[in-house]
Design an enzyme around this catalytic site. Structure first.
Site, short mmCIF file in Angstrom:
data_model
loop_
_atom_site.label_atom_id
_atom_site.label_comp_id
_atom_site.label_asym_id
_atom_site.label_seq_id
_atom_site.Cartn_x
_atom_site.Cartn_y
_atom_site.Cartn_z
N TYR A 140 51.89 -12.54 -106.62
CA TYR A 140 51.01 -13.78 -106.16
C TYR A 140 51.58 -14.17 -104.87
O TYR A 140 50.74 -13.99 -103.69
CB TYR A 140 50.89 -15.16 -107.06
CG TYR A 140 50.35 -16.18 -106.41
CD1 TYR A 140 49.17 -16.12 -106.25
CD2 TYR A 140 51.21 -17.07 -105.99
CE1 TYR A 140 48.44 -17.33 -105.56
CE2 TYR A 140 50.75 -18.19 -105.52
CZ TYR A 140 49.33 -18.32 -105.23
OH TYR A 140 48.65 -19.46 -104.60
N LYS A 178 43.78 -25.62 -115.63
CA LYS A 178 44.69 -24.70 -115.20
C LYS A 178 45.93 -24.47 -116.27
O LYS A 178 46.69 -23.66 -116.13
CB LYS A 178 45.55 -25.18 -114.09
CG LYS A 178 44.60 -25.28 -112.64
CD LYS A 178 45.39 -25.69 -111.44
CE LYS A 178 46.57 -24.58 -111.01
NZ LYS A 178 47.02 -25.01 -109.65
#
Length: 310
Positions: A140, A178
């Site tokens: 990421y 999330k």
């Protein structure tokens, strides 16, 4: 029209809210609502239209027009630091961003995008927006780093605004979808409301992060659009505060609970940022001079929002 990718997500929906607060409702939200729970982030907001991310990308790549676009806020990405599918991550975070960037450059549309403090990796000082300080720990962080590097090559020749924000530890309203990636404050609040002991990793008084309130993040985004400044900027508070401080503020709001300390998981060892603190030199030099909420201020405001219907 203003386009917000990831507009049903955490930071994206807060940018939509900040635009609404300024009376702006001609907004196209682009997102992937496969996770249907994200719709709740938009329920109380006013937008002109919604488009699926895949359909949007097809139209972008075909060079189709969306009317008079004033700006694109690009918040849409895979933000999971524990996702190791590199192809998925690079397609989502790198290729998609490049397509959007070139679309904006060709039309001189301001392009404001989400980078990340994950670009800095495991360092414990000098969080400075410069190549020598960047060494991401996960794919990421690498996807965000590589796009920043790409932008750096283009910035000197660009005729329109390009600005990237290296978000530090953002927390606040509209992050409930999330799951495990939601903030510590969110999880502590949920545990307390479920009658459980709020949990922190052992040593949490020593883990310090730059926790920045999402309302402040949205304000910075809008300020840059209004002021036309380009570049890559850290977006944190410039302070490192402990996870313990987050817990203390949460317990102070609830007026109950006692922290249960749990062992640090082996799978995170060596891949965990134990310390972050944004260097705000460049942000301040760009002209942004507003203060950022402390953990005590931000968490208290967030708790009031989370428990508003209680």
């Amino acid at each position: 029209m203003i386009i917000v990718t990831g507009g049903a997500g955490f930071i994206g929906s807060n940018i939509v809210k900040a635009l609404n607060d300024k009376g702006i409702t001609d907004i196209l939200v682009v997102d992937n609502l496969k996770d249907g729970t994200k719709f709740v982030n938009l329920v109380d907001l006013d937008i002109a239209d919604y488009m699926d991310k895949e359909d949007f990308l097809i139209q972008i790549m075909a060079g189709e027009e969306f009317g008079d676009v004033e700006a694109i806020f690009h918040e849409g990405a895979c933000s999971s630091t524990t996702e190791w599918d590199g192809k998925y991550m690079m397609d989502n975070n790198y290729q998609y961003s490049k397509e959007l960037l070139h679309y904006c450059l060709e039309r001189e549309i301001p392009f404001l995008y989400a980078s990340s403090a994950a670009t800095y990796g495991g360092r414990t000082s000098d969080f400075i927006e410069s190549r020598e300080y960047e060494k991401p720990l996960n794919v990421y962080g690498y996807s965000k780093f590589l796009f920043d590097e790409y932008v750096r090559q283009i910035l000197p020749e660009a005729n329109s605004q390009i600005v990237g924000f290296r978000y530090f530890n953002v927390y606040g309203p509209r992050e409930g979808h999330k799951g495990s990636m939601a903030s510590v404050a969110f999880h502590l609040n949920t545990q307390l409301n479920n009658g459980e002991s709020p949990k922190l990793f052992e040593g949490s008084e020593n883990f310090k992060r730059d926790f920045v309130y999402v309302g402040d993040v949205a304000d910075v985004n809008l300020w840059f659009l209004e002021n036309g400044v380009s570049g890559i900027f850290n977006l944190g508070t410039g302070r490192a505060e402990s996870f313990q401080a987050v817990a203390d503020a949460t317990l102070a709001y609830h007026k109950k609970g006692q922290i249960e300390y749990i062992p640090f998981p082996d799978k995170l060892k060596g891949r965990y940022q134990a310390f972050t603190q944004a260097d705000l030199t460049n942000l301040r030099a760009a002209g942004y001079d507003k203060p950022f909420k402390t953990v005590a201020e931000g968490v208290t405001e967030y708790m009031a929002w989370l428990n508003r219907d209680a």
